[in-house]
Enzyme design. Structure first.
Site, PDB file in Angstrom:
ATOM      1  N   ASP A  27       0.956  -1.114  -0.053  1.00  0.00           N
ATOM      2  CA  ASP A  27       0.134  -0.056  -0.059  1.00  0.00           C
ATOM      3  C   ASP A  27       0.794   1.237   0.140  1.00  0.00           C
ATOM      4  OD1 ASP A  27      -2.075  -1.994   0.335  1.00  0.00           O
ATOM      5  OD2 ASP A  27      -2.860  -0.901   2.175  1.00  0.00           O
ATOM      6  N   ASP A  41     -15.584  -4.360  -1.159  1.00  0.00           N
ATOM      7  CA  ASP A  41     -15.292  -4.394   0.255  1.00  0.00           C
ATOM      8  C   ASP A  41     -16.715  -4.388   0.840  1.00  0.00           C
ATOM      9  OD1 ASP A  41     -12.717  -3.943  -0.391  1.00  0.00           O
ATOM     10  OD2 ASP A  41     -12.915  -1.742  -0.527  1.00  0.00           O
TER      11      ASP A  41
END
Length: 248
Positions: free
Chosen positions: A8, A130
């Site tokens: 990330d 998600d």
């Protein structure tokens, strides 16, 4: 099941967030280049890169860094974060991404994503779904930084995208993400049961090798692992142990 190591990026740095909260960020000393090469050397068949700046603010974010990482590796990358229109999608393909993850747009504009699947091919687009579980047990896909629920539950949304030959699903239980407390086994088992022909990527909650064993038993094709690899809860040798065979 394969392990897909995750990197990330925020302001060019390697970080991890807890449950997607930018205020709960952990920064790591390694460079993104070095970490990607470490994963490749460890036997990874894919690297997963999330552009947190683009996800938050739109724009190019870390796009050029992602391009440089892609060019430096001998293995493909998939990348997500900040894809708001077709220009964003094409920019990531042009910078070397083998697969691009589409998140909020799957929830807000599934018909548009269906068009892209037909135009660019089902091997190049991943539906990044998600989810939060509602009080009545439904899994609800989220958009807009996980603050906005879609109108459809997870399985209804997947059905809509299946008509466009969707092949890859990256499913994250938000409650588990970045917490190291274990994967959402029941969720992944149900997704795999309903869609055995799909390439399912599990994400969120991995904090040990035993967690990997649990998620592998659900039938997922691959598992995204970020913080646990960066902090040593999952050893690098696990990448090769789980990543035999061709990239999926």
């Amino acid at each position: 099941m394969q392990i897909i190591p995750a990197i990330d990026l925020r302001h060019g740095r390697v970080v991890r967030l807890q449950q997607g909260d930018y205020a709960r960020e952990t920064e790591y000393e390694t460079s993104a280049f070095q970490q990607a090469l470490t994963y490749q050397t460890a036997g990874a068949k894919f690297v997963h890169i999330v552009d947190l700046d683009a996800a938050l603010d739109g724009g190019d974010g870390n796009l050029e860094l992602i391009a440089q990482i892609s060019q430096s590796l001998n293995i493909p990358i998939q990348t997500g974060g900040g894809v708001r229109n077709e220009s964003d999608l094409k920019a990531r393909f042009e910078r070397g991404a083998a697969r691009v993850i589409i998140g909020s747009l799957c929830v807000r504009e599934p018909a548009l994503v269906a068009e892209w699947l037909e135009r660019y091919g089902s091997d190049r687009i991943v539906a990044g779904l998600d989810v939060r579980q509602s009080s009545d047990g439904l899994w609800l896909p989220q958009a807009a930084g996980w603050t906005e629920s879609g109108k459809e539950d997870l399985f209804s949304l997947i059905e809509r995208l299946l008509y466009a030959d969707l092949k890859h699903i990256l499913c994250t239980d938000i409650a588990c993400d970045g917490m190291l407390g274990g994967p959402s086994v029941a969720l992944y088992a149900e997704v795999c049961r309903r869609y055995p022909e799909m390439r399912i990527q599990a994400s969120g909650g991995i904090g040990s090798e035993s967690h990997l064993e649990q998620v592998a038993q659900t039938g997922v094709t691959s598992c995204i692992v970020g913080r646990a690899l960066l902090e040593g809860q999952v050893p690098m040798r696990a990448i090769e142990q789980y990543s035999s065979g061709k990239a999926e």
